[in-house]
Scaffold this motif. Structure first.
Motif, PDB file in Angstrom:
ATOM      1  N   HIS A  25     -37.555 -11.051 -50.989  1.00  0.00           N
ATOM      2  CA  HIS A  25     -38.334 -11.264 -49.765  1.00  0.00           C
ATOM      3  C   HIS A  25     -39.378 -10.167 -49.559  1.00  0.00           C
ATOM      4  O   HIS A  25     -40.206 -10.261 -48.667  1.00  0.00           O
ATOM      5  N   ARG A  26     -39.329  -9.156 -50.380  1.00  0.00           N
ATOM      6  CA  ARG A  26     -40.347  -8.087 -50.292  1.00  0.00           C
ATOM      7  C   ARG A  26     -41.482  -8.320 -51.282  1.00  0.00           C
ATOM      8  O   ARG A  26     -42.392  -7.502 -51.398  1.00  0.00           O
ATOM      9  N   LYS A  38     -39.707 -11.031 -43.546  1.00  0.00           N
ATOM     10  CA  LYS A  38     -38.482 -11.640 -43.004  1.00  0.00           C
ATOM     11  C   LYS A  38     -38.491 -13.140 -43.267  1.00  0.00           C
ATOM     12  O   LYS A  38     -39.546 -13.771 -43.365  1.00  0.00           O
ATOM     13  N   LEU A  39     -37.289 -13.697 -43.310  1.00  0.00           N
ATOM     14  CA  LEU A  39     -37.109 -15.141 -43.482  1.00  0.00           C
ATOM     15  C   LEU A  39     -36.517 -15.714 -42.188  1.00  0.00           C
ATOM     16  O   LEU A  39     -35.774 -15.005 -41.512  1.00  0.00           O
ATOM     17  N   PRO A  40     -36.781 -16.933 -41.858  1.00  0.00           N
ATOM     18  CA  PRO A  40     -37.537 -17.916 -42.625  1.00  0.00           C
ATOM     19  C   PRO A  40     -39.046 -17.772 -42.456  1.00  0.00           C
ATOM     20  O   PRO A  40     -39.522 -17.125 -41.523  1.00  0.00           O
ATOM     21  N   GLU A  59     -41.057 -16.499 -37.927  1.00  0.00           N
ATOM     22  CA  GLU A  59     -40.221 -16.536 -36.719  1.00  0.00           C
ATOM     23  C   GLU A  59     -39.639 -17.951 -36.593  1.00  0.00           C
ATOM     24  O   GLU A  59     -40.378 -18.931 -36.406  1.00  0.00           O
ATOM     25  N   SER A  60     -38.320 -18.033 -36.663  1.00  0.00           N
ATOM     26  CA  SER A  60     -37.656 -19.344 -36.622  1.00  0.00           C
ATOM     27  C   SER A  60     -38.074 -20.155 -35.401  1.00  0.00           C
ATOM     28  O   SER A  60     -38.271 -21.371 -35.497  1.00  0.00           O
TER      29      SER A  60
HETATM   30  N1  GSH Z   1     -36.330 -13.154 -35.287  1.00  0.00           N
HETATM   31  C1  GSH Z   1     -36.461 -13.561 -36.662  1.00  0.00           C
HETATM   32  C2  GSH Z   1     -35.363 -12.914 -37.499  1.00  0.00           C
HETATM   33  C3  GSH Z   1     -35.742 -12.893 -38.963  1.00  0.00           C
HETATM   34  C4  GSH Z   1     -34.727 -12.151 -39.799  1.00  0.00           C
HETATM   35  O1  GSH Z   1     -34.265 -11.047 -39.438  1.00  0.00           O
HETATM   36  N2  GSH Z   1     -34.374 -12.717 -40.970  1.00  0.00           N
HETATM   37  C5  GSH Z   1     -33.455 -12.096 -41.886  1.00  0.00           C
HETATM   38  C6  GSH Z   1     -32.636 -13.161 -42.598  1.00  0.00           C
HETATM   39  S1  GSH Z   1     -31.724 -14.133 -41.489  1.00  0.00           S
HETATM   40  C7  GSH Z   1     -34.229 -11.340 -42.954  1.00  0.00           C
HETATM   41  O2  GSH Z   1     -35.282 -11.752 -43.359  1.00  0.00           O
HETATM   42  N3  GSH Z   1     -33.648 -10.226 -43.421  1.00  0.00           N
HETATM   43  C8  GSH Z   1     -34.202  -9.479 -44.508  1.00  0.00           C
HETATM   44  C9  GSH Z   1     -34.686  -8.119 -44.080  1.00  0.00           C
HETATM   45  O3  GSH Z   1     -34.680  -7.817 -42.870  1.00  0.00           O
HETATM   46  O4  GSH Z   1     -35.087  -7.364 -44.967  1.00  0.00           O
HETATM   47  C10 GSH Z   1     -36.411 -15.107 -36.775  1.00  0.00           C
HETATM   48  O5  GSH Z   1     -35.813 -15.737 -35.889  1.00  0.00           O
HETATM   49  O6  GSH Z   1     -37.001 -15.667 -37.708  1.00  0.00           O
END
Ligand code: GSH
Length: 98
Positions: A25-26, A38-40, A59-60
């Protein structure tokens, strides 16, 4: 959540699985869609920006709102728009940190 919603509403997609453990994801490909890595994240090639490039969202909650408003057929009237925003924002801003 967007994946779940797309399945419920039979919205076609091409899922790209990224392995967080190996920091996929980076990678520059995702950073071009979500600069915070960040995902999704969503690329909607059927919706073009004024400059001609596909819509990219992260942002979901914003992805869910876009999918609901554009593809579900469930969000048409002002009250439907307002209540959809209401519950998506509640889920993202309040429920997710409760
Ligand atoms: N508020 C964001 C949260 C996004 C989030 O934190 N996603 C996590 C996966 S569920 C992620 O990408 N984590 C990888 C990281 O932070 O490096 C949303 O609702 O999309």
């Amino acid at each position: 959540m967007p994946r779940w919603f797309m399945e419920e509403k039979a919205i076609n997609d091409e899922l790209v699985d990224l392995d967080l453990q190996s920091n996929q994801h980076r990678h520059a490909d995702l950073l071009g869609t979500n600069l915070f890595g960040k995902l999704p994240a969503l690329i909607d090639s059927d919706v073009l920006l004024e400059v001609g490039s596909p819509l990219k969202l992260f942002e979901s909650g914003s992805i869910l709102l876009h999918l609901a408003e554009t593809y579900s057929g469930d969000v048409i009237t002002p009250s439907q728009c307002a209540l959809t925003s209401h519950w998506v924002l509640f889920a993202n801003a309040t429920l997710s940190i409760a």
